[in-house]
Design a protein around this motif. Sequence first.
Motif, PDB file in Angstrom:
ATOM      1  N   TYR A  88      36.171  38.623  26.587  1.00 40.18           N
ATOM      2  CA  TYR A  88      36.977  38.031  27.663  1.00 40.18           C
ATOM      3  C   TYR A  88      38.464  38.337  27.507  1.00 40.18           C
ATOM      4  N   VAL A  89      38.961  38.399  26.301  1.00 37.77           N
ATOM      5  CA  VAL A  89      40.357  38.804  26.101  1.00 37.77           C
ATOM      6  C   VAL A  89      40.542  40.242  26.590  1.00 37.77           C
ATOM      7  N   LEU A  90      39.621  41.119  26.212  1.00 40.54           N
ATOM      8  CA  LEU A  90      39.670  42.502  26.680  1.00 40.54           C
ATOM      9  C   LEU A  90      39.581  42.551  28.204  1.00 40.54           C
ATOM     10  N   TYR A  91      38.655  41.796  28.777  1.00 39.38           N
ATOM     11  CA  TYR A  91      38.485  41.750  30.235  1.00 39.38           C
ATOM     12  C   TYR A  91      39.801  41.407  30.933  1.00 39.38           C
ATOM     13  N   HIS A  92      40.455  40.357  30.471  1.00 36.09           N
ATOM     14  CA  HIS A  92      41.686  39.924  31.129  1.00 36.09           C
ATOM     15  C   HIS A  92      42.809  40.959  30.979  1.00 36.09           C
ATOM     16  N   GLN A  93      42.872  41.618  29.849  1.00 36.73           N
ATOM     17  CA  GLN A  93      43.894  42.651  29.678  1.00 36.73           C
ATOM     18  C   GLN A  93      43.594  43.844  30.594  1.00 36.73           C
ATOM     19  N   LEU A  94      42.334  44.224  30.694  1.00 33.41           N
ATOM     20  CA  LEU A  94      41.970  45.319  31.597  1.00 33.41           C
ATOM     21  C   LEU A  94      42.298  44.965  33.045  1.00 33.41           C
TER      22      LEU A  94
ATOM     23  N   GLY B 255      39.297  48.861  36.865  1.00 36.48           N
ATOM     24  CA  GLY B 255      38.452  47.880  37.556  1.00 36.48           C
ATOM     25  C   GLY B 255      37.015  47.964  37.070  1.00 36.48           C
ATOM     26  N   ASP B 256      36.493  49.194  36.954  1.00 34.13           N
ATOM     27  CA  ASP B 256      35.122  49.376  36.459  1.00 34.13           C
ATOM     28  C   ASP B 256      34.987  48.909  35.012  1.00 34.13           C
ATOM     29  N   ALA B 257      35.967  49.239  34.178  1.00 39.39           N
ATOM     30  CA  ALA B 257      35.922  48.839  32.770  1.00 39.39           C
ATOM     31  C   ALA B 257      35.949  47.316  32.648  1.00 39.39           C
ATOM     32  N   ALA B 258      36.750  46.661  33.472  1.00 39.84           N
ATOM     33  CA  ALA B 258      36.794  45.195  33.462  1.00 39.84           C
ATOM     34  C   ALA B 258      35.449  44.620  33.895  1.00 39.84           C
ATOM     35  N   GLU B 259      34.848  45.210  34.905  1.00 43.02           N
ATOM     36  CA  GLU B 259      33.524  44.750  35.349  1.00 43.02           C
ATOM     37  C   GLU B 259      32.479  44.946  34.253  1.00 43.02           C
ATOM     38  N   ASN B 260      32.566  46.051  33.517  1.00 42.68           N
ATOM     39  CA  ASN B 260      31.654  46.274  32.392  1.00 42.68           C
ATOM     40  C   ASN B 260      31.822  45.183  31.341  1.00 42.68           C
ATOM     41  N   ALA B 261      33.065  44.842  31.045  1.00 37.01           N
ATOM     42  CA  ALA B 261      33.328  43.788  30.055  1.00 37.01           C
ATOM     43  C   ALA B 261      32.797  42.446  30.554  1.00 37.01           C
ATOM     44  N   GLU B 262      32.995  42.158  31.827  1.00 37.10           N
ATOM     45  CA  GLU B 262      32.517  40.885  32.383  1.00 37.10           C
ATOM     46  C   GLU B 262      30.985  40.797  32.322  1.00 37.10           C
ATOM     47  N   ALA B 263      30.309  41.880  32.638  1.00 39.47           N
ATOM     48  CA  ALA B 263      28.843  41.902  32.568  1.00 39.47           C
ATOM     49  C   ALA B 263      28.367  41.704  31.131  1.00 39.47           C
TER      50      ALA B 263
END
Length: 182
Positions: free
Chosen positions: A42-48, A68-76
Motif C-alpha cells: 500500500y505504501v508503494l501503491y500510494h507513491q505510484l 496507473g497500471d503499476a498502481a493497479e497491479n499493486a492494489e490487486a
Amino acid sequence: MSTQKRVLKSAGDVEGSEALRMDAEKAEQIIDALNTDLAATYVLYHQLRKHHWNVEGAEFRDLHLFLGDAAENAEAFADELAERVQALGGVPHASMATLEAEAPIEPEDEDVYDIRTSLANDMELYGDVIETLREHVELADGLGDPTTGEILRENIVQVEEDAHHIEHYLEGDTLVTEGAMQ
C-alpha cells in the motif's frame, strides 16, 4: 466512524484455520509476514499513484499510463494479501496509520519531484519490496504453506516486471534532448 459496539475479531488476533489445517502458531508467523507485505504494497501503491497524478513532460502519456497500471497491479496484490491473511485466521491491516507504521519501506515526502527522481524513488521501494517478498516465500515454504508461497511467487513476477519497466525508463536513451529538459 462505525456504530458497531461488538468487535468480532481484534486486530492482531490469530485463530489459525481449521479448514486450511493451519495451526495458530504457524499462521501467526505467516500472517505477520503477509501484513508486512500488505503494508509495504500500500505504501508503494500510494507513491505510484502520486507519480501517476504528477508526471509531466514529453513522455507524460506513456509514464502516466504505466504508473496507473503499476498502481493497479499493486492494489490487486494488496487485495490478494489481505484475503490470504483473512483465510489463515488473521485480520489484515486496514487503517492508514497501521499500514504506514507497519511498512518496512519509507515513501518519499509530499513534494513533487522531476520524473527521474520519482522513478528512482520507486525503484528503491520496488527493490525493498522484492527482497521482503523473497524472504516471505521462504518463510511460507518453511512453515509448510505452499499456497501462500505460490501467491507470493506469482505476484513477485508482476512486481519484478514493473520494477524492470522503471529500470528501462531510467536508462539514458530518450527522445528528449538535454536542452529541452531544462
